[in-house]
Design a protein around this motif. Structure first.
Motif, PDB file in Angstrom:
ATOM      1  N   GLU A 185      52.287  -3.103 -12.293  1.00  0.00           N
ATOM      2  CA  GLU A 185      51.555  -3.372 -11.063  1.00  0.00           C
ATOM      3  C   GLU A 185      50.130  -3.764 -11.412  1.00  0.00           C
ATOM      4  N   VAL A 186      49.493  -4.542 -10.539  1.00  0.00           N
ATOM      5  CA  VAL A 186      48.123  -4.995 -10.793  1.00  0.00           C
ATOM      6  C   VAL A 186      47.219  -3.797 -11.046  1.00  0.00           C
ATOM      7  N   GLY A 187      46.458  -3.869 -12.137  1.00  0.00           N
ATOM      8  CA  GLY A 187      45.546  -2.802 -12.517  1.00  0.00           C
ATOM      9  C   GLY A 187      46.108  -1.821 -13.518  1.00  0.00           C
ATOM     10  N   ARG A 188      47.412  -1.907 -13.796  1.00  0.00           N
ATOM     11  CA  ARG A 188      48.028  -0.992 -14.750  1.00  0.00           C
ATOM     12  C   ARG A 188      47.988  -1.585 -16.151  1.00  0.00           C
ATOM     13  N   TRP A 189      47.790  -0.700 -17.149  1.00  0.00           N
ATOM     14  CA  TRP A 189      47.679  -1.135 -18.536  1.00  0.00           C
ATOM     15  C   TRP A 189      48.543  -0.260 -19.435  1.00  0.00           C
ATOM     16  N   ASN A 190      49.033  -0.882 -20.484  1.00  0.00           N
ATOM     17  CA  ASN A 190      49.894  -0.212 -21.455  1.00  0.00           C
ATOM     18  C   ASN A 190      49.352  -0.474 -22.857  1.00  0.00           C
ATOM     19  N   THR A 191      49.229   0.580 -23.663  1.00  0.00           N
ATOM     20  CA  THR A 191      48.883   0.389 -25.061  1.00  0.00           C
ATOM     21  C   THR A 191      50.077   0.800 -25.908  1.00  0.00           C
ATOM     22  N   VAL A 192      50.490  -0.108 -26.768  1.00  0.00           N
ATOM     23  CA  VAL A 192      51.588   0.137 -27.688  1.00  0.00           C
ATOM     24  C   VAL A 192      50.974   0.422 -29.052  1.00  0.00           C
ATOM     25  N   LEU A 193      51.075   1.662 -29.491  1.00  0.00           N
ATOM     26  CA  LEU A 193      50.470   2.040 -30.770  1.00  0.00           C
ATOM     27  C   LEU A 193      51.567   2.305 -31.788  1.00  0.00           C
ATOM     28  N   GLY A 194      51.711   1.365 -32.692  1.00  0.00           N
ATOM     29  CA  GLY A 194      52.608   1.512 -33.823  1.00  0.00           C
ATOM     30  C   GLY A 194      51.817   1.245 -35.077  1.00  0.00           C
ATOM     31  N   THR A 195      52.317   0.374 -35.934  1.00  0.00           N
ATOM     32  CA  THR A 195      51.549  -0.015 -37.114  1.00  0.00           C
ATOM     33  C   THR A 195      50.192  -0.561 -36.704  1.00  0.00           C
ATOM     34  N   THR A 196      50.169  -1.377 -35.653  1.00  0.00           N
ATOM     35  CA  THR A 196      48.923  -1.868 -35.074  1.00  0.00           C
ATOM     36  C   THR A 196      48.899  -1.531 -33.579  1.00  0.00           C
ATOM     37  N   LEU A 197      47.842  -1.951 -32.899  1.00  0.00           N
ATOM     38  CA  LEU A 197      47.624  -1.592 -31.498  1.00  0.00           C
ATOM     39  C   LEU A 197      47.708  -2.840 -30.623  1.00  0.00           C
ATOM     40  N   VAL A 198      48.540  -2.794 -29.583  1.00  0.00           N
ATOM     41  CA  VAL A 198      48.675  -3.902 -28.636  1.00  0.00           C
ATOM     42  C   VAL A 198      48.309  -3.382 -27.248  1.00  0.00           C
ATOM     43  N   LEU A 199      47.449  -4.110 -26.558  1.00  0.00           N
ATOM     44  CA  LEU A 199      47.044  -3.750 -25.202  1.00  0.00           C
ATOM     45  C   LEU A 199      47.491  -4.847 -24.253  1.00  0.00           C
ATOM     46  N   LYS A 200      48.199  -4.465 -23.181  1.00  0.00           N
ATOM     47  CA  LYS A 200      48.637  -5.429 -22.183  1.00  0.00           C
ATOM     48  C   LYS A 200      48.466  -4.822 -20.793  1.00  0.00           C
ATOM     49  N   GLY A 201      48.098  -5.674 -19.845  1.00  0.00           N
ATOM     50  CA  GLY A 201      47.912  -5.207 -18.479  1.00  0.00           C
ATOM     51  C   GLY A 201      48.433  -6.205 -17.471  1.00  0.00           C
ATOM     52  N   VAL A 202      48.158  -5.928 -16.191  1.00  0.00           N
ATOM     53  CA  VAL A 202      48.627  -6.773 -15.096  1.00  0.00           C
ATOM     54  C   VAL A 202      47.440  -7.125 -14.210  1.00  0.00           C
ATOM     55  N   THR A 203      47.260  -8.424 -13.946  1.00  0.00           N
ATOM     56  CA  THR A 203      46.213  -8.891 -13.050  1.00  0.00           C
ATOM     57  C   THR A 203      46.813  -9.875 -12.049  1.00  0.00           C
ATOM     58  N   ALA A 204      46.109 -10.045 -10.932  1.00  0.00           N
ATOM     59  CA  ALA A 204      46.605 -10.962  -9.905  1.00  0.00           C
ATOM     60  C   ALA A 204      46.352 -12.418 -10.291  1.00  0.00           C
ATOM     61  N   THR A 205      45.314 -12.668 -11.098  1.00  0.00           N
ATOM     62  CA  THR A 205      44.969 -14.013 -11.555  1.00  0.00           C
ATOM     63  C   THR A 205      44.759 -13.968 -13.064  1.00  0.00           C
ATOM     64  N   PRO A 206      44.798 -15.109 -13.737  1.00  0.00           N
ATOM     65  CA  PRO A 206      44.591 -15.102 -15.185  1.00  0.00           C
ATOM     66  C   PRO A 206      43.218 -14.564 -15.545  1.00  0.00           C
ATOM     67  N   LEU A 207      43.132 -13.862 -16.644  1.00  0.00           N
ATOM     68  CA  LEU A 207      41.875 -13.317 -17.136  1.00  0.00           C
ATOM     69  C   LEU A 207      41.261 -14.326 -18.092  1.00  0.00           C
ATOM     70  N   ARG A 208      40.103 -14.839 -17.748  1.00  0.00           N
ATOM     71  CA  ARG A 208      39.460 -15.861 -18.557  1.00  0.00           C
ATOM     72  C   ARG A 208      38.684 -15.223 -19.699  1.00  0.00           C
ATOM     73  N   ASP A 209      38.967 -15.651 -20.908  1.00  0.00           N
ATOM     74  CA  ASP A 209      38.324 -15.092 -22.098  1.00  0.00           C
ATOM     75  C   ASP A 209      37.701 -16.221 -22.909  1.00  0.00           C
ATOM     76  N   PRO A 210      36.376 -16.399 -22.833  1.00  0.00           N
ATOM     77  CA  PRO A 210      35.736 -17.496 -23.567  1.00  0.00           C
ATOM     78  C   PRO A 210      35.964 -17.409 -25.075  1.00  0.00           C
ATOM     79  N   ALA A 211      36.148 -16.198 -25.603  1.00  0.00           N
ATOM     80  CA  ALA A 211      36.340 -16.041 -27.046  1.00  0.00           C
ATOM     81  C   ALA A 211      37.751 -16.405 -27.484  1.00  0.00           C
ATOM     82  N   GLY A 212      38.693 -16.461 -26.554  1.00  0.00           N
ATOM     83  CA  GLY A 212      40.055 -16.838 -26.887  1.00  0.00           C
ATOM     84  C   GLY A 212      40.843 -15.788 -27.635  1.00  0.00           C
ATOM     85  N   VAL A 213      40.388 -14.518 -27.601  1.00  0.00           N
ATOM     86  CA  VAL A 213      41.130 -13.475 -28.315  1.00  0.00           C
ATOM     87  C   VAL A 213      42.146 -12.783 -27.411  1.00  0.00           C
TER      88      VAL A 213
END
Length: 492
Positions: free
Chosen positions: A254-282
């Protein structure tokens, strides 16, 4: 049923509408690694998938034998590793090995692709990296032009799950937009950037049609039914990347919810109503089946640092010792390997420790805390970009086996943490298959939350100083942009 094509194994899971696991199966995978190269053979994926599915169906039959064969499987979806790609002929027969998600040989090709399509990538907020499928395609056609067959014109682009779904259906099928993202697919216009393909010399390749995750691709054919034990006619559903699948399996949908997957490395993913603009491209945005956006990024910090520093150690014992070191006497930035990808891009970044640990427990505590501090910086960065963060952050991944670390992370983040009973990519694909078949919000019914950890304010306050020290150190090294560092110190 959900099928997850991993690096070391294929996993399958059969789940009821209310989230009860009735059957599971797995089969090992092997590959070839040499330097920055990592390849697997697609034929091995099919053998592994067929074995894992058959073992799952055997367990399913043992739990409650259906009246006829395995007709109870109402739908199946497949996920795979993001950026893994190969080329096939028009019938789906492999022409090349698969270059895996972490294959890094296409560095020069990534730079060429980024420069050639800069106008398009900047508009989309993408930065082409060596691990992306687009860069690997450039490497593959270059290698094809050099080999005795004289090139690969007309070859079909195939992502990892496409090969399995094509075998299940009995013909090449469309790819899903989630896997197509790192091949340069434009999620906004829902089209391939053909002008960039022309400039890159890729127009001779056959790029597949693209559909949204959750779209029916066809049904299991007779040959695949014989190989897997699935009933002929079982619906096959377009999947997502393994990271997005894990997010769906976590219930963070749901919008505003976030999940972190911590295994060998760390992955962060969430839900937004519109695309999240990231000037750095990361950070990049996937598209969810319900039309929302799934921004996220992958950091190179993670539990792999513990495996490297304490091979074969009794981690439960070290957890107990670390509980008396809050905070540790040093601050660690526990990169698993050279280079950082999120929440900043620093190819030359290296792990470091501020100070000298007093003993084994102090060093171990610093690593646990360092991962959590980096996780906090990741969440600060998505807030900096304007993303909402609401409700508990869901924790998934192998590291959740440590109850102590789960609570420590909730304390350092200053947010409640939700721990699902079952959270993996195969479950996420089972949820997606159910959503496609029933048309309702399957995630609400199928994902069960085991517990919610509340942050302890007094514990969280002890880590304000270490967090600022880490941010300062990353900024001094020139890795973390000053604007991001300032926001993190003030609002992180």
């Amino acid at each position: 049923m959900g099928v997850d094509l991993g690096t070391q194994s294929v996993r399958a899971l059969a789940v009821t509408d209310d989230g009860r696991v009735l059957g599971r199966g797995s089969a090992p995978l092997t590959g070839h690694r040499e330097g920055d190269r990592h390849e697997q053979q697609p034929a091995d994926w099919w053998r592994g998938a067929a074995d894992a599915i058959r073992r799952t169906l055997n367990a399913l039959s043992a739990s409650a034998p259906p009246a006829r064969g395995h007709a109870r499987v109402r739908g199946l979806a497949v996920c795979g590793t993001s950026g893994t790609v190969l080329l096939t002929d028009a019938r789906g027969v492999p022409l090349t090995p698969a270059l895996m998600y972490d294959d890094g040989r296409a560095g020069a090709e990534a730079r060429h692709a980024q420069e050639t399509g800069a106008d398009v990538w900047d508009a989309l907020g993408l930065r082409i990296q060596p691990s992306w499928a687009l860069a690997k395609l450039l490497w593959l056609i270059g290698a094809g032009a050099r080999n005795a067959r004289g090139g690969l014109d007309g070859a079909r682009v195939c992502h990892q799950p496409d090969f399995i779904t094509g075998r299940l259906v009995g013909r090449p099928v469309p790819t899903d937009s989630s896997h197509a993202l790192k091949t340069g697919y434009d999620l906004h216009t829902r089209s391939w950037p053909t002008a960039v393909h022309d400039r890159l010399g890729l127009s001779g390749l056959d790029f597949p049609a693209v559909v949204a995750p959750g779209t029916p691709l066809g049904t299991v054919c007779a040959e695949a039914a014989a190989d897997t034990g699935l009933a002929e006619g079982t619906p096959v559903i377009a999947g997502m990347t393994d990271g997005c699948a894990a997010q769906l399996g976590s219930g963070a949908w749901e919008v505003g919810r976030w999940n972190t997957v911590l295994g060998t490395t760390l992955v962060l993913k969430g839900v937004t109503a519109t695309p999240l603009r990231d000037p750095a491209g990361v950070l990049y945005n996937h598209r969810s089946p319900d039309g929302h956006w799934l921004p996220g990024g992958a950091s190179s910090v993670g539990a792999g640092a513990l495996t490297h520093a304490f091979p074969g150690a009794d981690l439960a014992r070290l957890d107990r010792l670390a509980a008396d070191r809050e905070p540790a006497s040093v601050v660690a930035y526990p990169l698993v390997s050279r280079g950082e990808r999120f929440p900043f891009l620093a190819p030359d970044a290296e792990p470091f420790t501020l100070g000298r640990p007093t003993d084994e427990a102090d060093r171990y505590a610093a690593l646990l805390q360092g991962v959590a501090l980096a996780e906090r910086l990741c969440l600060a960065y998505v807030r900096f970009l304007g993303a909402p963060i609401e409700g508990p952050v869901t924790f998934t991944g192998g590291a959740t086996r440590s109850g102590y670390w789960n609570q420590l992370r909730a304390d350092i983040l200053g947010r409640p943490a939700a721990l699902p009973e079952q959270a993996d990519s195969a479950l996420g694909m089972a949820v997606l298959a159910a959503h496609a078949v029933t048309g309702d919000d399957a995630a609400r019914r199928m994902v069960r939350i085991r517990t919610i950890l509340e942050p302890r304010p007094e514990a969280g306050r002890r880590f304000v100083g270490p967090f600022v020290a880490l941010v300062d150190a990353l900024e001094r090294r020139g890795w973390l942009p000053s604007e991001t560092a300032t926001y993190a110190r003030e609002h992180g």
